[in-house]
Design a protein around this motif. Structure first.
Motif, mmCIF file in Angstrom:
data_model
loop_
_atom_site.group_PDB
_atom_site.id
_atom_site.type_symbol
_atom_site.label_atom_id
_atom_site.label_comp_id
_atom_site.label_asym_id
_atom_site.label_seq_id
_atom_site.Cartn_x
_atom_site.Cartn_y
_atom_site.Cartn_z
ATOM 1 N N GLY A 50 0.930 1.597 -6.118
ATOM 2 C CA GLY A 50 0.546 2.983 -5.838
ATOM 3 C C GLY A 50 -0.747 3.174 -5.079
ATOM 4 N N LEU A 110 0.680 -3.692 -2.704
ATOM 5 C CA LEU A 110 -0.220 -2.539 -2.719
ATOM 6 C C LEU A 110 0.564 -1.227 -2.806
ATOM 7 C CD1 LEU A 110 -2.903 -3.677 -0.094
ATOM 8 C CD2 LEU A 110 -3.229 -3.448 -2.554
ATOM 9 N N LYS A 111 1.691 -1.182 -2.093
ATOM 10 C CA LYS A 111 2.570 -0.002 -2.192
ATOM 11 C C LYS A 111 3.131 0.121 -3.603
ATOM 12 C CE LYS A 111 4.291 0.297 2.571
ATOM 13 N NZ LYS A 111 5.422 -0.110 3.435
ATOM 14 N N LEU A 112 3.573 -1.029 -4.154
ATOM 15 C CA LEU A 112 4.205 -1.062 -5.467
ATOM 16 C C LEU A 112 3.275 -0.524 -6.559
ATOM 17 C CD1 LEU A 112 6.820 -2.144 -6.956
ATOM 18 C CD2 LEU A 112 5.506 -4.217 -7.404
ATOM 19 N N ARG A 134 -6.179 -0.419 3.539
ATOM 20 C CA ARG A 134 -6.815 -0.879 2.309
ATOM 21 C C ARG A 134 -6.877 -2.410 2.220
ATOM 22 N NH1 ARG A 134 -10.003 2.444 -0.600
ATOM 23 N NH2 ARG A 134 -8.951 4.232 -1.484
ATOM 24 N N PRO A 163 -2.372 4.074 -1.643
ATOM 25 C CA PRO A 163 -1.986 4.654 -0.346
ATOM 26 C C PRO A 163 -2.629 3.893 0.820
ATOM 27 C CG PRO A 163 -3.609 6.052 -1.447
ATOM 28 C CD PRO A 163 -3.294 4.936 -2.388
ATOM 29 N N ASN A 164 -2.037 4.047 2.014
ATOM 30 C CA ASN A 164 -2.536 3.394 3.251
ATOM 31 C C ASN A 164 -2.787 1.893 3.046
ATOM 32 O OD1 ASN A 164 -2.685 6.048 4.367
ATOM 33 N ND2 ASN A 164 -4.697 6.279 3.399
ATOM 34 N N PRO A 165 -1.779 1.148 2.586
ATOM 35 C CA PRO A 165 -1.999 -0.269 2.263
ATOM 36 C C PRO A 165 -2.477 -1.114 3.443
ATOM 37 C CG PRO A 165 0.356 0.259 2.222
ATOM 38 C CD PRO A 165 -0.381 1.552 2.323
ATOM 39 N N ASP A 166 -2.042 -0.784 4.672
ATOM 40 C CA ASP A 166 -2.490 -1.577 5.836
ATOM 41 C C ASP A 166 -3.998 -1.485 6.013
ATOM 42 O OD1 ASP A 166 0.116 -2.455 7.296
ATOM 43 O OD2 ASP A 166 0.445 -0.366 6.737
ATOM 44 N N ILE A 193 1.044 -6.237 1.341
ATOM 45 C CA ILE A 193 1.262 -4.826 1.709
ATOM 46 C C ILE A 193 2.306 -4.208 0.772
ATOM 47 C CG2 ILE A 193 2.000 -3.231 3.532
ATOM 48 C CD1 ILE A 193 -0.641 -4.625 4.227
ATOM 49 N N GLN A 194 3.362 -4.968 0.490
ATOM 50 C CA GLN A 194 4.411 -4.491 -0.440
ATOM 51 C C GLN A 194 3.837 -4.274 -1.839
ATOM 52 O OE1 GLN A 194 7.398 -7.554 -0.302
ATOM 53 N NE2 GLN A 194 8.207 -6.927 1.688
#
Length: 345
Positions: free
Chosen positions: A141, A137-139, A148, A143-146, A134-135
């Motif tokens: 860029g 996916l955020k890193l 995705r 969006p909505n990593p949970d 999750i971190q």
């Protein structure tokens, strides 16, 4: 600055029905901690073969590292067996490939694919690995990593798929990241975003990058140093400013001349004449000689050594020999150099 990777006198051949293809013929370079080295050249010049050799991803059976060393963390990667190499690949050295769709498994969720190296190399539990994904996916860029995390590759756009591939490559905080034309399959705006992302991530995780491309325009924005490859050899290497503002090899002149320019109105796009050499039967002299309008007799008879231009800049061309005639870069190169200067200001 300390070298994290050194390639010394690397020779690689492919054994085919037609004979032995001498794809890499004495490549030398080093990669320093925290820097980006771009390797540029036409298709078939040996860029991808060199970096796949570092990852030990050359096809078994018909490929052979005939000579040379690939030194990483005090180990010669060329001598490691498959089991030993598995501990390095994905953990210490990672690779981003050209087409994200062929790099991802269409039957697995994106989250599971990013978790794999974390569980294998970092011995993380499922829950810890999921949190790290999750971190990541955020890193990169997304969006909505949970949400995705649970989706499949076909549910992502081309640019988002490439971000997922970057997340997989960065999962274990590798010391070296190899990017093999990672933006070729993407449109120009997404290309710019991915390049910006890679520059940003490099600062955050302090990794060293080898960036392979045939696009010199990309190089100016991402690289610290540039190695120009032709015919299985590095023909010029230097800092990005040295290659763009003081190129010495006629092949580098050709690459710079063939860059499209926004300033050009009715200007015809330059193309280097001829074709790359047949490495089933490599030429005796300088491989670029048949395409080089400045070639001398010695170019056809003897391969040029690497001449020193500065402490960081070297080029393999007989034009740098003290007895060679003085040749100015062509007008198209001088024009591009002026444009680079204006863009820099």
């Amino acid at each position: 600055m300390k070298n994290i990777l050194e390639v010394k006198d690397l020779h690689i051949s492919f054994h085919t029905f037609a004979g032995e293809v001498q794809a890499i013929r004495g490549v030398n370079f080093e990669l320093k901690k925290g820097e980006t080295l771009a390797i540029v050249g036409e298709s078939g010049s040996g860029k991808s073969v060199t970096t796949k050799a570092i990852m030990r991803l050359l096809p078994p059976g018909n490929s052979e590292i005939k000579q040379g060393e690939i030194l990483f963390d005090g180990k010669d990667l060329a001598k490691l067996n498959d089991r030993q190499m598995q501990k390095v690949r994905g953990k210490d050295i990672s690779m981003i490939f050209q087409d994200p769709m062929t790099s991802l498994n269409p039957t697995m969720t994106v989250g599971k694919q990013i978790m794999e190296p974390l569980i294998k190399h970092q011995n993380m539990s499922q829950s810890a690995a999921k949190e790290r994904v999750i971190q990541l996916l955020k890193l990169v860029g997304i969006p909505n990593p949970d949400q995705r995390f649970k989706q499949y590759p076909h549910q992502f756009s081309g640019g988002m798929r490439q971000r997922v591939v970057i997340a997989i490559a960065l999962a274990c905080n590798p010391k070296v990241l190899i990017a093999d034309e990672p933006t070729t399959a993407l449109d120009v705006t997404i290309q710019a975003q991915i390049l910006e992302l890679m520059k940003d991530l490099q600062k955050k995780i302090d990794t060293s990058i080898i960036f392979i491309t045939h696009d010199l325009g990309v190089v100016a924005n991402v690289a610290d140093r540039v190695a120009v490859m032709y015919g299985g050899k590095i023909v010029e290497i230097g800092t990005v400013d040295e290659i763009f503002y003081n190129p010495q090899h006629p092949y580098t002149w050709g690459l710079i001349s063939s860059m499209p320019s926004l300033d050009a109105k009715d200007e015809e796009l330059y193309a280097i004449p001829g074709t790359p050499p047949n490495l089933l039967n490599p030429p005796k002299g300088d491989a670029f000689a048949p395409r080089n309008e400045y070639a001398m007799q010695i170019d056809l008879e003897e391969q040029p050594p690497m001449f020193k231009v500065s402490d960081t800049h070297f080029a393999a061309t007989w034009l740098l020999h003290p007895d060679a005639p003085k040749v100015e870069p062509p007008a198209a190169v001088l024009k591009r150099m002026k444009q680079f200067n204006r863009a820099k200001k």
